[in-house]
Structure formats: C-alpha cells, structure tokens
Design a protein around this motif. Sequence first.
Motif, PDB file in Angstrom:
ATOM      1  N   ALA A   1      -4.970  -3.219   0.085  1.00 38.44           N
ATOM      2  CA  ALA A   1      -4.006  -2.041   0.392  1.00 38.44           C
ATOM      3  C   ALA A   1      -3.439  -1.189  -0.707  1.00 38.44           C
ATOM      4  O   ALA A   1      -3.466   0.007  -0.906  1.00 38.44           O
ATOM      5  CB  ALA A   1      -2.802  -2.657   1.125  1.00 38.44           C
TER       6      ALA A   1
ATOM      7  N   SER B   1      -9.802   7.400   3.550  1.00 41.53           N
ATOM      8  CA  SER B   1      -8.406   6.841   4.392  1.00 41.53           C
ATOM      9  C   SER B   1      -7.909   8.099   5.229  1.00 41.53           C
ATOM     10  O   SER B   1      -6.686   7.808   5.561  1.00 41.53           O
ATOM     11  CB  SER B   1      -7.543   6.370   3.416  1.00 41.53           C
TER      12      SER B   1
ATOM     13  N   GLY C   1       0.723  -1.156  -0.029  1.00 44.34           N
ATOM     14  CA  GLY C   1      -0.233  -0.035  -0.032  1.00 44.34           C
ATOM     15  C   GLY C   1       0.902   1.182  -0.177  1.00 44.34           C
ATOM     16  O   GLY C   1       0.364   2.106  -0.676  1.00 44.34           O
ATOM     17  N   GLY C   2       1.911   1.022   0.831  1.00 43.78           N
ATOM     18  CA  GLY C   2       2.718   2.453   0.945  1.00 43.78           C
ATOM     19  C   GLY C   2       3.429   2.671  -0.444  1.00 43.78           C
ATOM     20  O   GLY C   2       3.646   3.770  -0.948  1.00 43.78           O
TER      21      GLY C   2
ATOM     22  N   ALA D   1       1.328   3.499   6.689  1.00 42.88           N
ATOM     23  CA  ALA D   1       1.201   2.216   6.084  1.00 42.88           C
ATOM     24  C   ALA D   1       1.861   1.197   6.440  1.00 42.88           C
ATOM     25  O   ALA D   1       2.666   0.488   5.999  1.00 42.88           O
ATOM     26  CB  ALA D   1       1.469   2.421   4.602  1.00 42.88           C
TER      27      ALA D   1
ATOM     28  N   GLY E   1      -4.030   2.761  -1.229  1.00 37.40           N
ATOM     29  CA  GLY E   1      -2.885   3.675  -1.609  1.00 37.40           C
ATOM     30  C   GLY E   1      -3.048   4.376  -2.948  1.00 37.40           C
ATOM     31  O   GLY E   1      -2.639   5.465  -2.888  1.00 37.40           O
TER      32      GLY E   1
ATOM     33  N   GLY F   1      -4.204   0.211   4.135  1.00 36.91           N
ATOM     34  CA  GLY F   1      -3.624  -1.229   4.533  1.00 36.91           C
ATOM     35  C   GLY F   1      -4.040  -1.785   5.749  1.00 36.91           C
ATOM     36  O   GLY F   1      -5.130  -1.250   6.586  1.00 36.91           O
TER      37      GLY F   1
END
Length: 448
Positions: free
Chosen positions: A315, A292, A16-17, A139, A319, A303
Amino acid sequence: MSDYDYDLFVIGAGSGGVRAARISAAHGAKVAVAEEYRVGGTCVIRGCVPKKLLVYGAHFAEDLKDARRFGWNVPDCDFDWPTLRDNVLADVDRLNGIYQETLDNNKVETFHERATVAGPHDVKLASGRTVTAKYILIATGAWPVVPEFEGAEHSITSNEVFHLDEAPTRIVIGGGGYIANEFAGIFHEFGAHVTIVNRSDTILRGYDAQIRDRLLQISMSKGINFRFNAEFEKIEKNDDGTLCIRIKNGDPIACDVVLFATGRQPNTKGLGLENAGIELDKQGAISVDEYSKSSCDSIYAVGDVTNRVQLTPVAIREGHAFADTVFGGNPRTVDYGCIPSAVFSHPPIGAVGMTEAEARSRLGTVKIYTSDFRAMKNVLANRNERALYKMVVDAATNRVVGLHMIGPDAPEILQAAAVAVKAGLTKQDFDDTVALHPSMAEELVLLK
C-alpha cells in the motif's frame, strides 16, 4: 487560482493514504485527508504493529522456560494481560501521534470525520460540508469478515482483540489463514486453551505445503487443537458469560471468546462510489489500472481497498507511485513480483517467490533443496522443535525462484534473502557465499 478546493483529497489515513498525501504535498500539491477513526490505519492501529507486540510478549513464555537451561534461576512467573494490553495500546497512541505529525509537518489538512464520494471531484464530509478536489484518492483499506449465522454477534475480530478486558482461558478461532495462526500462537503462550475451526482441511493456503505442514505439526504438538472441514452453526451465550459453539457435524466447544479471522473485504460500502461511476469487482474492491486509476479518470485507489496485495508495504509503494505519477511528473507502477511475506506464528514463517507446486506448474522441471534442523538454542533448551528451510530452483537456469522458511527469526532472515531472489541470483551464487557461522541463516548457503 485552482478551480478546486484541493489538488488532492485522500479518503482514509492508513499507510497508503498517508504516504500518498505526504509525497503529493512534497510535490507541491494542496492536499487534504479525511479519516473517520484514527490516523495510521489498520497496520498501526489494529493490525500488524500491535499484533507483533503481542507476539513479542508471547515469546517470553518459552524464553523464561528456556532460560533455566542456560543457567538462569527464573522463578515461576505469572502473566498479566492488562499490563501488556495497556502498554501496547499506549504505543499505538504514540504511533498515531507520529502519523498525525507527519501530515501536519507536510501541511496536509486533516479532517477527523467520515468522507464519501459525491461526484468525480466532490467529497462530502460527515459534518455536511462538501469540498472539491482535482483528484480523489480512496485508501480506506479492508474490514474483517464475520460469517452470518445465529449468535455471530457474540464473536470478535482482530479489531477488538487488542481491547479484551482479560485474557481468555479458552478461545476458539475461526479461520486458517495467517491471522488465525498468529493469534492461536499468541493466546496459547498466554496459557489459553486454543481451538482453530477451519472450514477446509488446509491452513495458510498459498504458502508452501511443506512449511505449512510443519507449522501444523508443531502447533498440534504444543497442544493447539484443530477442527478441519468444520462449519459454525450457532454460538450460544450462557448465563455466566461463557460461550457454547455449535459446529455442524462435530461436538460443541465451550469457550470464553470466539475470534473470527476469516478474511478481510475491501472497505467500499457506503462510500458513494456510484456517484462517480466507479466500478467494483466481485469482491467489492475498486477496479484500478496499473497506475491505480479507477474507472473515473479523477479518482484513484491504493491499498487493501483495491484487493491487489493486502500488505502494508505494498500500500505504501502504491501510494508513493500514485503521488509521483499524478503530481511528480514521473509515472511509476508497482512491481508485484517476488513480494516477501511472513506469518508471525510460533515459530514464524518467511516466504518469497514461488512455492514448489507453483514452480512445477509454471516451470516444469525444478530442483528442491532443504535443510531440516534443530536450532542451536533449541538443542540446549531441550526443545524438540525443528526448523525447515526450503529453496526452489529453476532446473533450466539454476535461478532461485522461491525461498520458504519456518523457524526462529525466519522473517528477519528472509528479508535479506528476498533481495537475492528478487535479483535473480542462482543456486551457485548462494553456494559461493561463505557461511556466517554459527547462525541459522548459514543454512541458506549450505543447502544440499
């Protein structure tokens, strides 16, 4: 010139990050990421990717036996755990490099150290440096839970299982979810004596009852042991390194390894979230809105750390949606309906939509169609293992609201079928589709 060092600072370089960082940078943002371990996150480094490679490795045990029925003069084969382990870890290294390359190619600066939140726009690095960012994205994923009791320190989790010096001959697995059942199948095929210890009387809670009962039946017939309504009391380590597991109201179990797969908790401890007034829920997850955003307007989270749906593809979508919303001028949310899932057990499970119980509760009247069959390959291999496909249909509209499968390649088949369920197709749409013969997937358009 910006008042901040970065437009976006991402804490955690998992799936996700990394997606959020890459897309944000593509939108023109100046982005940095901090990761205290390795780029790639749980899925790539210590989760679904190396686990799936072990699943592939485990399948050869049955395939080699079956090959004789297909005319191949296969000799008795020995399994070498270090070879598989090292090859899997080498592939993890490869993927780690690809993820890092993705960040570098998108001009995302990477800090290979722990980072914590020092304020609404401030990030403190382990090196002592503090940087500022207009937005901060958390994340950090989730972490395996280990119950607290005497001797629990002698156990391992899915984090450590990929690094074992040798394959255990006896393994006890705590838990009844997908991780527990997947590793039970893996180590059973590697020749280990496997015992699952579960505090309830149900495995794979959340999956359709018929499907999970079929997996239990098959697993038990293969020799995997189950202790239900059982609770760990103590782990004793013997002088020879073996372990003795004391179970409340049950006989002790001797083993070489204890693996806990009892859930994962959001990784928020020690992140300094209180410095920005970020609210957490009862499970320690960051509370966020549909975009989010946390309770702090400048800090978002995606995530597993939000504990919405703990799946890598989710996730990634979160993102991406975050980046489009904050930096792309295109506010987007994630649709959490009809998310397909799989259990890479032996045999595997694929599922999408409502279970029969959920459908009856929410819709009232439903129609159930099933196919209980032995795959052609299993017939010739003289293997009695049977597959089960189940379709749940809304009786009022004839719309397919759930598909649940257990059998060879079920996840591969389910991915395509999930598109039909997501699209709201009817049972008649399935019936009108010509079968692809001979295949296991054709059962989906022949259900009665």
